[in-house]
Design an enzyme around this catalytic site. Structure first.
Site, short mmCIF file in Angstrom:
data_model
loop_
_atom_site.label_atom_id
_atom_site.label_comp_id
_atom_site.label_asym_id
_atom_site.label_seq_id
_atom_site.Cartn_x
_atom_site.Cartn_y
_atom_site.Cartn_z
N LYS A 97 4.59 -5.22 -49.40
CA LYS A 97 3.54 -5.07 -48.39
C LYS A 97 4.16 -5.01 -47.00
O LYS A 97 4.66 -6.02 -46.49
CB LYS A 97 2.56 -6.24 -48.48
CG LYS A 97 1.71 -6.23 -49.74
CD LYS A 97 0.70 -7.36 -49.76
CE LYS A 97 1.35 -8.70 -50.03
NZ LYS A 97 0.36 -9.79 -50.22
N ARG A 104 11.04 -12.05 -44.23
CA ARG A 104 11.78 -13.07 -44.96
C ARG A 104 13.26 -13.07 -44.62
O ARG A 104 14.07 -13.67 -45.33
CB ARG A 104 11.55 -12.90 -46.46
CG ARG A 104 10.06 -12.95 -46.83
CD ARG A 104 9.82 -12.97 -48.30
NE ARG A 104 10.19 -14.25 -48.90
CZ ARG A 104 9.92 -14.60 -50.15
NH1 ARG A 104 9.28 -13.75 -50.94
NH2 ARG A 104 10.29 -15.77 -50.63
N ASP A 169 1.15 6.65 -56.85
CA ASP A 169 2.37 5.92 -57.20
C ASP A 169 3.51 6.88 -57.52
O ASP A 169 4.64 6.71 -57.05
CB ASP A 169 2.12 5.00 -58.40
CG ASP A 169 1.25 3.81 -58.06
OD1 ASP A 169 1.50 3.18 -57.01
OD2 ASP A 169 0.34 3.50 -58.83
#
Length: 405
Positions: A97, A104, A169
């Site tokens: 996302k 992080r 996708d």
């Protein structure tokens, strides 16, 4: 770089690709590399395997030829191991996302500190930047289709409908593959790495471009299909024969002339509405559009698919039977090209599915391995980048890695 044990084949032999992502989009990019000969490492969560594993058959196709690494890449020694792996990686693909990796602590700059030549492909629903309202939202196939204007163009005149299965996708995954290869080509010329921002909705925006251009440059909205027929052109789309469905494209001067003779419309050829040299019949703008559809429907309804295919082949009109899934593997073209093939799963079963595509003449792809189990190659991969058995045991003991049971 020492490579993991695998056969040497394909145009991408010697390239190391690592991907982190679940389900379809990101892994499909990795899968293409693996089938073309690259060494592809699939990173999975230590505690929870890729959710695609719950499917009974599809994973055996989508995860074949891969090396499975189960590692916590965001924490302590697991992060260190991941960054060490990046030192020997050519292409890293992550699907998440928005800028999840940067949040992080694994930014492009951090990765380039460990490997200045690294190609990084970020795949997300809405991109790595933009508005807070959208950038960090989750996205799947239908989300990307809906947000891009692609979905609204599909379906029937009475209701829009997503294009399945999972079109966004696969388009996005293939975009990641081609973009990463383009970047790798440039890196080998300049020695400088690249970061690619692939937003699924932008991929689908581009794929839905054909009729959008009429709106952006004139305000015209293309209607959706009616029962599978092209919204603009007569003789194009889905049609019903006496024993099933075909698709056809009535395009070309000779094709229209000869087809009209067959269906009883020779008298409108050469008229002001259908002048000589007409290559397409506009369903709306041509007054004869509805009549063409009526006559064509009536003619097709009295002929079998085989009869229609034979006649249209004579007239050079593009046409194909709408095949059912059970009809695929027995079709002579499928048989001649070995479009459907078989391979062995890791537990010794035989799996059947689509073969490698496209077909490279001089450096063909191949299927050399079924889907690996969760953590199956963790130890081999870590040893490959310099970890001892004691190091690996320590990572496993801390819950930062998982090896095969």
């Amino acid at each position: 770089m020492n490579h993991l044990p695998m056969p040497t084949f394909g145009p991408l032999a010697g390239v190391r690709v690592v991907f982190s992502g679940i389900e379809i989009a990101g892994p499909f990019a990795g899968q293409m590399f693996a089938e073309w000969g690259a060494e592809v490492i699939w990173i999975e969560n230590v505690a929870w395997a890729d959710t695609i594993r719950v499917q009974p058959n599809y994973p055996q196709l989508s995860r074949r030829n891969l090396h499975a690494l189960s590692l916590n890449i965001f924490k302590d020694e697991g992060r260190e191991a991941f960054l060490k792996l990046m030192e020997t990686t050519d292409i890293f693909i992550e699907a998440s996302k928005g800028p999840a990796f940067a949040r992080r602590g694994i930014t492009d700059e951090v990765l380039w500190e460990h490997n200045p030549k690294l190609v990084i492909a970020h795949l997300s629903g809405f991109g790595q930047y933009g508005t807070e309202e959208y950038t960090n939202l989750p996205a799947y196939n239908t989300i990307a289709q809906a947000f891009s204007g692609y979905l609204i163009q599909n379906g029937d005149v009475d209701q829009p409908m997503p294009a399945f299965p999972y079109t966004a996708d696969y388009f996005s995954g293939m975009t990641a593959t081609t973009a990463a290869l383009a970047a790798l080509h440039k890196v080998r010329e300049t020695g400088k790495g690249e970061s690619i921002d692939i937003a699924m909705y932008e991929v689908m925006l581009r794929m839905g471009q054909y009729f959008m251009m009429d709106y952006f440059n004139g305000g015209e909205i293309c209607p959706r299909m009616t029962k599978g027929k092209d919204p603009y052109y007569a003789g194009c789309g889905l049609y019903k024969c006496a024993d099933g469905y075909i698709v056809m494209e009535l395009v070309g001067i000779t094709q229209i002339n000869e087809c009209f003779k067959d269906i009883g419309l020779a008298h409108i050829l050469g008229t002001p509405e259908v002048p000589e040299g007409t290559q397409l019949i506009h369903r709306v703008e041509c007054p004869y559009g509805p009549l063409v559809e009526e006559k064509l429907d009536a003619w097709l309804a009295t002929h079998t698919i085989a009869e229609v295919q034979a006649r249209f082949a004579e007239l050079n009109i593009a046409c194909a039977k709408v095949l059912t899934i059970p009809e695929l593997e027995g079709n002579p073209q499928y048989v001649a090209r070995e479009s459907i093939t078989q391979w062995q799963t890791m537990d010794g079963r035989t799996c059947k599915g689509p073969n490698i595509m496209p077909k490279f003449k001089n450096n063909p792809g191949k299927i050399w391995r079924g889907m690996p189990s969760h953590g199956m190659d963790t130890a081999a991969i870590l040893k490959n980048i310099g970890y001892s058995e004691a190091d690996i045991k320590e990572l496993v003991g801390k819950g930062l890695a998982k090896v095969e049971d």
